[in-house]
Design a protein around this motif. Structure first.
Motif, PDB file in Angstrom:
ATOM      1  N   ILE A 253      38.551   6.500   5.606  1.00 38.60           N
ATOM      2  CA  ILE A 253      37.578   5.819   6.466  1.00 38.60           C
ATOM      3  C   ILE A 253      36.296   5.569   5.690  1.00 38.60           C
ATOM      4  N   GLY A 254      35.890   6.585   4.917  1.00 40.03           N
ATOM      5  CA  GLY A 254      34.668   6.444   4.114  1.00 40.03           C
ATOM      6  C   GLY A 254      34.780   5.290   3.128  1.00 40.03           C
ATOM      7  N   MET A 255      35.919   5.203   2.455  1.00 38.25           N
ATOM      8  CA  MET A 255      36.123   4.102   1.502  1.00 38.25           C
ATOM      9  C   MET A 255      35.989   2.757   2.207  1.00 38.25           C
ATOM     10  N   LEU A 256      36.666   2.635   3.346  1.00 40.22           N
ATOM     11  CA  LEU A 256      36.601   1.373   4.095  1.00 40.22           C
ATOM     12  C   LEU A 256      35.168   1.062   4.464  1.00 40.22           C
ATOM     13  N   HIS A 257      34.489   2.079   4.934  1.00 40.43           N
ATOM     14  CA  HIS A 257      33.111   1.888   5.369  1.00 40.43           C
ATOM     15  C   HIS A 257      32.228   1.448   4.200  1.00 40.43           C
ATOM     16  N   HIS A 258      32.387   2.097   3.057  1.00 40.93           N
ATOM     17  CA  HIS A 258      31.537   1.762   1.907  1.00 40.93           C
ATOM     18  C   HIS A 258      31.813   0.347   1.405  1.00 40.93           C
ATOM     19  N   ILE A 259      33.096   0.025   1.294  1.00 42.88           N
ATOM     20  CA  ILE A 259      33.432  -1.310   0.776  1.00 42.88           C
ATOM     21  C   ILE A 259      32.860  -2.381   1.701  1.00 42.88           C
ATOM     22  N   ASN A 260      32.839  -2.075   2.998  1.00 40.88           N
ATOM     23  CA  ASN A 260      32.353  -3.057   3.970  1.00 40.88           C
ATOM     24  C   ASN A 260      30.852  -2.999   4.191  1.00 40.88           C
ATOM     25  N   ASN A 261      30.176  -2.052   3.548  1.00 38.36           N
ATOM     26  CA  ASN A 261      28.769  -1.824   3.874  1.00 38.36           C
ATOM     27  C   ASN A 261      27.906  -2.983   3.382  1.00 38.36           C
ATOM     28  N   PHE A 262      27.311  -3.663   4.321  1.00 38.45           N
ATOM     29  CA  PHE A 262      26.445  -4.795   3.986  1.00 38.45           C
ATOM     30  C   PHE A 262      24.968  -4.419   4.097  1.00 38.45           C
ATOM     31  N   THR A 263      24.635  -3.722   5.188  1.00 35.85           N
ATOM     32  CA  THR A 263      23.232  -3.454   5.486  1.00 35.85           C
ATOM     33  C   THR A 263      22.524  -2.731   4.348  1.00 35.85           C
ATOM     34  N   LEU A 264      23.166  -1.689   3.842  1.00 36.46           N
ATOM     35  CA  LEU A 264      22.498  -0.855   2.848  1.00 36.46           C
ATOM     36  C   LEU A 264      22.089  -1.646   1.595  1.00 36.46           C
ATOM     37  N   PRO A 265      23.036  -2.279   0.902  1.00 36.76           N
ATOM     38  CA  PRO A 265      22.600  -3.054  -0.282  1.00 36.76           C
ATOM     39  C   PRO A 265      21.696  -4.232   0.068  1.00 36.76           C
ATOM     40  N   PHE A 266      21.933  -4.853   1.222  1.00 32.85           N
ATOM     41  CA  PHE A 266      21.125  -6.022   1.591  1.00 32.85           C
ATOM     42  C   PHE A 266      19.661  -5.635   1.764  1.00 32.85           C
ATOM     43  N   VAL A 267      19.430  -4.533   2.472  1.00 31.45           N
ATOM     44  CA  VAL A 267      18.047  -4.128   2.729  1.00 31.45           C
ATOM     45  C   VAL A 267      17.425  -3.506   1.475  1.00 31.45           C
ATOM     46  N   LEU A 268      18.227  -2.747   0.728  1.00 26.80           N
ATOM     47  CA  LEU A 268      17.686  -2.098  -0.470  1.00 26.80           C
ATOM     48  C   LEU A 268      17.283  -3.119  -1.532  1.00 26.80           C
ATOM     49  N   PHE A 269      18.144  -4.086  -1.792  1.00 27.47           N
ATOM     50  CA  PHE A 269      17.924  -4.951  -2.956  1.00 27.47           C
ATOM     51  C   PHE A 269      17.591  -6.393  -2.602  1.00 27.47           C
ATOM     52  N   GLY A 270      17.883  -6.794  -1.367  1.00 22.93           N
ATOM     53  CA  GLY A 270      17.599  -8.180  -0.987  1.00 22.93           C
ATOM     54  C   GLY A 270      18.574  -9.157  -1.626  1.00 22.93           C
ATOM     55  N   VAL A 271      18.416 -10.434  -1.297  1.00 18.34           N
ATOM     56  CA  VAL A 271      19.210 -11.478  -1.953  1.00 18.34           C
ATOM     57  C   VAL A 271      18.257 -12.489  -2.582  1.00 18.34           C
ATOM     58  N   PRO A 272      18.600 -13.081  -3.708  1.00 15.77           N
ATOM     59  CA  PRO A 272      19.796 -12.810  -4.492  1.00 15.77           C
ATOM     60  C   PRO A 272      19.772 -11.387  -5.058  1.00 15.77           C
ATOM     61  N   ALA A 273      20.912 -10.733  -5.018  1.00 17.39           N
ATOM     62  CA  ALA A 273      20.971  -9.343  -5.460  1.00 17.39           C
ATOM     63  C   ALA A 273      20.966  -9.281  -6.984  1.00 17.39           C
TER      64      ALA A 273
END
Lengths: 331, 451
Positions: A253-273
């Motif tokens: 479940i953790g793997m699935l969750h991490h691979i699908n995690n959008f919010t964390l990288p989006f908010v941390l680094f912004g786009v363009p990443a």
């Protein structure tokens, strides 16, 4: 999300077949209706609302997505999108050869795996440490859960603020003579992401490990104590086998969750990443909502679906195996 | 238990779906055949950006304008807000696909080409312009990004928000500078004089991590050097002028050392804060909406706005049309949805909000400059004079559906260069490689646009 609904579906099905057994005794079953239907089939019609919803919410969008991945759909053809030119597998070819998709997959999988590898021992340690009663255990357990209940957006915003150049983390490290360099861009950003992910998701492993520990019978502890097993042996040979099932689930479940995690990288680094953290969900998002290549992005999403389906398949198999056993069974 | 909850969920979802259908039905049935100004019993739906800075004032403005509109036409206005450009985009996409949604949208100028490319908005005919009080009513410069040419315009200018710089009069005077720089080279030289690391004062305040500012600098310096970036069907990011622009922009940090090293993590608001605390000589790339913040800060009364330099790096005077490229043509346009069944009502609403009085009122509350020509002329706040001048010296970004991608590519060069910036120097060959990548991506997008 899909995993949740699948387990929910499974659970309800299980529940219904249970419910079917005491059927004849239950008062609400009129004797006339009971005759015409076999006991196994009777409650299935109750699945219709849920099933219908699943079709509308999951199946239809999925099929539309697959259809879109074959279209040359962009801002110019969006208005009459059904009649956008059909270009077969060209989007898939472009995604695999002319876009950073493979790099993004590599980053997503490796980051998920690394975060998982660290969170599992952390979770177990946390669960073991709060297994025996002590004063203030309830408080500690509650504190452990804080990262898990905080919204991802909040977690990412707070960490981003702390990781800013010249912000608290930098000045703390400077005071002990370390120049940490850049956290939110450059090669180190990959590790920043893993660090924050670990912080945010280890309580999930902790919870599942705790549930595993709770299922260890009291007699087992006593027996191993009588046999003179010391703490490590007891953990290794007596307790861990109980945790195998829950932890396997936590891992998947953790793997699935991490691979699908959008919010964390989006908010941390912004786009363009920064290219070191251009993960799969971010890439799909940018392709869709910044470059308006909806067809291409649907193809990317479909490829990531296949990627996720692999652990999902393993997960479903695992659940099936557990089905016939008592929960937390030792296998 | 599971059943109960899913059944409940189903019930809720069904109700919601029914409610949605009901709304949809209400919307479509409201499109009657009544005359242009008789909107009795109708409801106009307007989507506009949320104003976080003045949220209470914005709510008040909504109420006021709705009352005036009701008095004029008898129709109601319903305002919806979006929080970010992404929100807006999602909303537009949904409406475009489903063919229903707000009647009137408010769009940022640089987003107008993308919206135009979807063909989901009304391209105004002469008749339509008449309903708005004629094209002459508007500041002609503001019409520069309403459409690909004068015959095909969808965006109706609502407000102008040209980019200017603010300077701290005290810091400039202390460094013996009597007037703000008019060329980028002079700006860097002045900034060097003002920078004093021991007091933490820097010549320039700007945010390298901002989502928009970086590409505006590159655009300005390139255009001023004679490179329009998009030349017909060709993208020219591999041109030496673009490289020179990046060198100048990065050079403030790496060579001139006139910006705070922490600004690699800054967005525009961080730069405003640094300037407001009196720690910077110039605040670059700001708009008149920074005025309320600055008025309440440590630099109140000590700052002034000025037009940003129009002489490209390495040159001594503005070449060609450079003097008229002081800022991107910036502000908000309003567009009318093509699917709207009450277009006349929509035009009546836009006519109201672009009238002289309403435009001046809007300026007073929110600080944005009027797009109404008469209203713009009648502004008499001396602090806003340089801003109003810049509004007339603004140049439109290329009107192509690919602009969003080009902008992203320009920004991406800065994002990927930040690790180098933090180390103190941007390697020439890696910058070249990033520019080449941006050129390839942007050109591909441009090819799709001209297909």
């Amino acid at each position: 999300m899909s995993t949740d609904s699948l387990t929910a579906g499974k659970a309800s099905r299980r529940k219904s077949s249970h419910a079917a057994k005491p059927g004849p005794q239950s008062p609400e079953n009129a004797p006339r209706r009971r005759k015409g239907l076999s006991e196994r089939n009777r409650p299935l019609w109750m699945l219709i609302p849920g099933g219908l919803l699943m079709v509308i919410i999951i199946v239809v969008p999925l099929l539309l997505g697959i259809f879109m991945s074959g279209l040359d759909l962009d801002q110019y053809s969006l208005r009459k999108w059904v009649s956008a030119p059909f270009i077969g597998v060209q989007n898939f070819v472009e995604a695999l050869t002319a876009s950073p998709l493979l790099h993004a997959i590599w980053l997503s999988v490796s980051y998920s795996l690394l975060a998982m590898v660290v969170t599992i021992p952390l979770g177990i340690a946390g669960a073991v440490a709060t297994q025996n009663a002590f004063k203030g255990r309830a408080v500690i357990r509650s504190i452990f859960l804080i990262p898990y209940v905080l919204p991802s957006f909040v977690v990412a915003t707070v960490w981003r603020t702390m990781f800013q150049p010249g912000s608290v983390i930098d000045s703390a490290l400077h005071s002990v003579g370390i120049d940490p360099g850049l956290w939110l861009n450059g090669p180190q950003s990959f590790w920043t992401l893993i660090l924050v992910q670990i912080w945010a998701s280890w309580p999930f492993v902790y919870l599942l490990a705790l549930s595993g520990l709770q299922s260890v019978d009291h007699e087992v502890h006593e027996a191993s104590a009588l046999d003179g097993a010391l703490w490590w042996n007891k953990l290794r040979y007596v307790v861990f086998p109980y945790l195998k099932g829950p932890l396997a689930l936590a891992f998947l479940i953790g793997m699935l969750h991490h691979i699908n995690n959008f919010t964390l990288p989006f908010v941390l680094f912004g786009v363009p990443a920064p290219s070191d953290v251009e993960l799969l969900p971010i890439l799909t998002y940018v392709t869709s909502f910044q470059s308006f290549r909806f067809g291409l992005s649907a193809a990317m999403a479909f490829i990531s679906l296949i990627l996720i389906a692999i652990p999902l398949f393993v997960y479903l198999r695992a659940v099936k195996l557990d089905d016939s056993e008592t929960p937390g069974g030792k296998k | 238990m599971k059943f109960a909850s899913s059944a409940k969920f189903a019930a809720v979802a069904l109700t919601a779906a029914l409610a949605l259908t009901a709304c949809g039905g209400g919307n479509s049935s409201s499109g009657g055949s009544a005359g242009p100004v008789d909107g009795k019993g109708k409801k106009l739906s307007v989507l506009t950006g949320v104003n976080a800075q003045y949220s209470a004032q914005q709510k008040q403005w909504f109420t006021d304008i709705a009352a005036k509109f009701k008095a004029q036409t008898g129709a109601d206005v319903e305002f919806e807000t979006f929080a970010s450009a992404n929100d807006e985009l999602t909303r537009i996409q949904t409406s475009v696909v489903s063919g229903q949604g707000p009647d009137v949208y408010s769009l940022g100028t640089t987003f107008t080409p993308t919206a135009y490319a979807t063909k989901a908005f009304v391209t105004l005919s002469d008749d339509d312009w008449k309903k708005l009080g004629g094209k002459d009513k508007f500041n002609q410069a503001a019409l520069g990004i309403s459409g690909p040419d004068a015959q095909h315009q969808a965006g109706i200018p609502f407000v102008s928000r040209p980019f200017v710089m603010a300077y701290n009069k005290d810091i400039l005077a202390a460094a013996g500078i009597d007037k703000p720089a008019s060329s980028w080279d002079e700006l860097a030289a002045q900034a060097k004089k003002m920078t004093n690391p021991t007091t933490g004062t820097f010549g320039l305040a700007t945010g390298y991590k901002d989502n928009f500012d970086p590409w505006k600098f590159i655009w300005a310096m390139s255009v001023q050097a004679g490179n329009p970036l998009v030349d017909g069907k060709t993208l020219k990011l591999d041109d030496p002028t673009v490289k020179k622009a990046y060198d100048t922009y990065f050079g403030w940090l790496t060579k001139d050392k006139v910006v705070d090293p922490a600004s690699i993590g800054w967005s525009n608001s961080n730069a405003v804060a640094a300037f407001a605390s009196g720690k910077a000589g110039y605040l670059l790339m700001t708009t008149s909406s920074s005025l309320p913040t600055l008025e309440k800060s440590a630099v109140a009364g000590k700052y002034a706005y000025a037009t940003m330099p129009t002489t490209a790096p390495g040159q001594t005077s503005p070449q060609g049309d450079a003097a008229n490229a002081a800022s991107i043509l910036s502000g908000d346009n309003v567009v009318v949805a093509d699917y709207s069944k009450q277009k006349d009502l929509a035009f009546a609403y836009i006519n109201l909000i672009t009238s002289k009085d309403e435009q001046l009122n809007f300026q007073k509350i929110f600080g944005d400059l009027p797009a109404n020509a008469e209203a713009l002329k009648s502004l008499d706040n001396p602090a806003l004079k340089p801003v109003a001048d810049t509004a007339a010296k603004s140049k439109a970004t290329p009107f192509t559906g690919a602009w969003g991608d080009i902008q992203l590519a320009l920004l991406n060069v800065v994002v990927q260069s930040i690790p180098d910036l933090s180390k103190g120097s941007v390697d020439d060959s890696s910058l070249q490689a990033r520019l080449k990548d941006a050129q390839t991506k942007g050109q591909a997008s441009l090819d799709r646009a001209s297909k």
